[in-house]
Design a protein around this motif. Structure first.
Motif, PDB file in Angstrom:
ATOM      1  N   ALA A  58       0.844  -1.188   0.000  1.00 28.35           N
ATOM      2  CA  ALA A  58       0.000   0.000   0.000  1.00 28.35           C
ATOM      3  C   ALA A  58       0.884   1.244   0.000  1.00 28.35           C
ATOM      4  CB  ALA A  58      -0.911  -0.015   1.222  1.00 28.35           C
ATOM      5  N   PRO A  59       0.325   2.439  -0.287  1.00 26.16           N
ATOM      6  CA  PRO A  59       1.140   3.662  -0.325  1.00 26.16           C
ATOM      7  C   PRO A  59       1.886   3.964   0.972  1.00 26.16           C
ATOM      8  CG  PRO A  59      -0.970   4.043  -1.398  1.00 26.16           C
ATOM      9  CD  PRO A  59      -1.058   2.687  -0.776  1.00 26.16           C
ATOM     10  N   ASP A  60       1.372   3.476   2.131  1.00 26.17           N
ATOM     11  CA  ASP A  60       2.046   3.731   3.405  1.00 26.17           C
ATOM     12  C   ASP A  60       3.084   2.675   3.757  1.00 26.17           C
ATOM     13  OD1 ASP A  60       0.442   1.573   3.994  1.00 26.17           O
ATOM     14  OD2 ASP A  60      -0.646   2.539   5.639  1.00 26.17           O
ATOM     15  N   GLY A  61       3.329   1.726   2.870  1.00 27.78           N
ATOM     16  CA  GLY A  61       4.331   0.698   3.112  1.00 27.78           C
ATOM     17  C   GLY A  61       3.782  -0.582   3.708  1.00 27.78           C
ATOM     18  N   ALA A  62       2.498  -0.600   4.054  1.00 24.00           N
ATOM     19  CA  ALA A  62       1.901  -1.813   4.614  1.00 24.00           C
ATOM     20  C   ALA A  62       1.747  -2.870   3.515  1.00 24.00           C
ATOM     21  CB  ALA A  62       0.538  -1.506   5.226  1.00 24.00           C
ATOM     22  N   VAL A  63       1.959  -4.133   3.885  1.00 23.28           N
ATOM     23  CA  VAL A  63       1.731  -5.227   2.948  1.00 23.28           C
ATOM     24  C   VAL A  63       0.244  -5.557   2.967  1.00 23.28           C
ATOM     25  CG1 VAL A  63       2.262  -7.621   2.374  1.00 23.28           C
ATOM     26  CG2 VAL A  63       4.058  -6.131   3.275  1.00 23.28           C
ATOM     27  N   ARG A  64      -0.445  -5.226   1.887  1.00 19.19           N
ATOM     28  CA  ARG A  64      -1.893  -5.444   1.812  1.00 19.19           C
ATOM     29  C   ARG A  64      -2.199  -6.939   1.678  1.00 19.19           C
ATOM     30  NH1 ARG A  64      -5.548  -1.709   0.004  1.00 19.19           N
ATOM     31  NH2 ARG A  64      -4.124  -0.240   1.002  1.00 19.19           N
ATOM     32  N   TRP A  65      -1.397  -7.640   0.881  1.00 22.46           N
ATOM     33  CA  TRP A  65      -1.527  -9.095   0.791  1.00 22.46           C
ATOM     34  C   TRP A  65      -0.245  -9.696   0.244  1.00 22.46           C
ATOM     35  CZ3 TRP A  65      -0.812 -10.639  -4.217  1.00 22.46           C
ATOM     36  CH2 TRP A  65      -1.256  -9.807  -5.247  1.00 22.46           C
ATOM     37  N   GLU A  66      -0.065 -10.974   0.485  1.00 22.03           N
ATOM     38  CA  GLU A  66       1.089 -11.716  -0.015  1.00 22.03           C
ATOM     39  C   GLU A  66       0.623 -13.119  -0.382  1.00 22.03           C
ATOM     40  OE1 GLU A  66       5.517 -13.220   1.483  1.00 22.03           O
ATOM     41  OE2 GLU A  66       4.452 -11.621   2.544  1.00 22.03           O
ATOM     42  N   THR A  67       0.903 -13.534  -1.599  1.00 21.82           N
ATOM     43  CA  THR A  67       0.453 -14.831  -2.091  1.00 21.82           C
ATOM     44  C   THR A  67       1.652 -15.650  -2.558  1.00 21.82           C
ATOM     45  OG1 THR A  67      -1.664 -13.911  -2.810  1.00 21.82           O
ATOM     46  CG2 THR A  67      -0.991 -16.010  -3.787  1.00 21.82           C
ATOM     47  N   LYS A  68       1.743 -16.880  -2.069  1.00 20.10           N
ATOM     48  CA  LYS A  68       2.796 -17.775  -2.531  1.00 20.10           C
ATOM     49  C   LYS A  68       2.468 -18.274  -3.930  1.00 20.10           C
ATOM     50  CE  LYS A  68       4.213 -19.485   2.028  1.00 20.10           C
ATOM     51  NZ  LYS A  68       4.377 -20.685   2.888  1.00 20.10           N
ATOM     52  N   THR A  69       3.464 -18.234  -4.795  1.00 20.24           N
ATOM     53  CA  THR A  69       3.293 -18.783  -6.135  1.00 20.24           C
ATOM     54  C   THR A  69       3.704 -20.255  -6.143  1.00 20.24           C
ATOM     55  OG1 THR A  69       5.477 -17.911  -6.705  1.00 20.24           O
ATOM     56  CG2 THR A  69       3.569 -16.594  -7.328  1.00 20.24           C
ATOM     57  N   LEU A  70       3.306 -20.969  -7.188  1.00 16.26           N
ATOM     58  CA  LEU A  70       3.543 -22.409  -7.225  1.00 16.26           C
ATOM     59  C   LEU A  70       5.032 -22.734  -7.269  1.00 16.26           C
ATOM     60  CD1 LEU A  70       0.674 -23.370  -9.688  1.00 16.26           C
ATOM     61  CD2 LEU A  70       0.690 -23.553  -7.184  1.00 16.26           C
ATOM     62  N   THR A  71       5.803 -21.935  -8.005  1.00 15.38           N
ATOM     63  CA  THR A  71       7.265 -21.967  -7.998  1.00 15.38           C
ATOM     64  C   THR A  71       7.733 -20.524  -8.141  1.00 15.38           C
ATOM     65  OG1 THR A  71       7.355 -22.283 -10.409  1.00 15.38           O
ATOM     66  CG2 THR A  71       7.412 -24.285  -9.045  1.00 15.38           C
TER      67      THR A  71
END
Length: 334
Positions: free
Chosen positions: A128-141
């Protein structure tokens, strides 16, 4: 025809790929990531405004109304840190990135997407613009390239073609291809075209719902870099070995046209599409190409030491391109 003005901002650009610069939305500043460890800001006329030392090579910046974001290169080719700076060069915040795979940042609405990982594992992270991680998703590789955002979805090549919802990061679907992973996809015409796999079919058309529509083998894309760029009704595929662009039809992967530069210098950039024109650096020149594959303009701007692997940046009739000494501004005729 056209003239160019060298903007010797730094002794070279940071990173290996991505845009050579970023122009602020109001047009008052041009940001350049330097191999000297600083993010530079110059006026459109080339006057130096400020330089902020970030201590490591600064990769391709991304400009917004709030300022500018950039990745700082760590060991190897990947990023070690994401920085956000105000328009005056003050660092607003910075966040470490472990195992950064991104060469450049991808905007997704108000969010900024960063890929991390290696060949075995990876993530897509939304800041997000304030540096917060809005989401994080693991990819298959590990990701093969940066994601491509279209219609509220981030498409990314890993061992499969993955589609993520940009609001929450949920995986909507993934599609695999026999014998190999997926490259950088090109969403266009209600289809996602992607190069990947290794068993007799290296081009694929996938519906926006993740269903395979066609698979084919196209000899014109041999030696290509598996990064496709949407351009009108075709996807552009760049061959480093042939210095040639191949335009692929979205409905079946066949060749619509090919384009090649005039010299043999082994330097090239990814094409950049603005409206009905594609801009690409091939050898020592900038080429402007129409949707029919015909050359519209050509401007020489380089010297034999220049390696134009960074993409040009287009603002109206002005185009910024990478040089060995920073960037150059090219003013194209209307």
């Amino acid at each position: 025809m056209g003239g160019h003005m060298p903007l010797h901002v730094t002794a070279g650009l940071g990173g290996n790929r991505g845009p050579c610069a970023a122009a602020s939305p109001d047009g008052s500043r041009v940001y350049v990531g330097g191999g000297d460890g600083a993010l530079h800001a110059v006026s459109p006329g080339g006057r130096k405004l400020w330089a902020t030392n970030l201590r490591e090579q600064v990769m391709s910046p991304l400009a917004t109304a709030d300022g500018v974001y950039c990745l700082v290169q760590g060991e190897g080719d990947g990023a070690s840190k994401l920085c956000a700076l105000a328009p005056d060069g003050t660092v607003r915040w910075s966040e470490p990135i472990d195992g950064g795979a991104s060469q450049f940042l991808v905007p997704a609405g108000e969010l900024v997407l960063v890929t991390t990982g290696d060949t075995a594992k990876g993530t897509v992270r939304a800041y997000a613009p304030d540096g917060a991680v809005r989401w994080e998703t693991k990819t298959l590789t590990g990701p093969s390239s940066e994601p491509v955002v279209s219609g509220g979805v981030a498409y990314i090549g890993t061992s499969e073609l993955e589609a993520l919802d940009i609001k929450r990061g949920h995986r909507l679907w993934s599609t695999s291809f026999d014998g190999g992973g997926a490259g950088r996809p090109a969403p266009l015409g209600g289809m996602v075209v992607v190069e990947g796999g290794a068993r007799g079919a290296d081009l694929h058309g996938v519906s926006l719902g993740g269903k395979k529509q066609w698979n084919t083998d196209n000899n014109d894309t041999r030696g290509d870099d598996y990064r496709l760029i949407p351009f009108g009704t075709v996807a552009l595929s760049m061959s480093a070995t042939l210095q040639r662009i191949t335009a692929l039809k979205s409905q079946d992967g066949s060749t619509a046209w090919t384009f090649r530069g005039d010299d043999e210098t082994p330097a090239y950039s990814d094409p950049v599409v603005v409206g009905s024109r594609a801009y690409v650096c091939l050898g020592l020149a900038l080429y402007v190409i129409g949707t029919d594959g015909k050359r519209r303009q050509k401007v020489y701007f380089g010297d034999p030491q220049d390696q134009h692997t960074h993409s040009p940046v287009v603002r109206g009739n002005r185009v910024y391109v990478a040089t060995a000494k920073g960037i150059a501004a090219i003013d194209l005729p209307s």
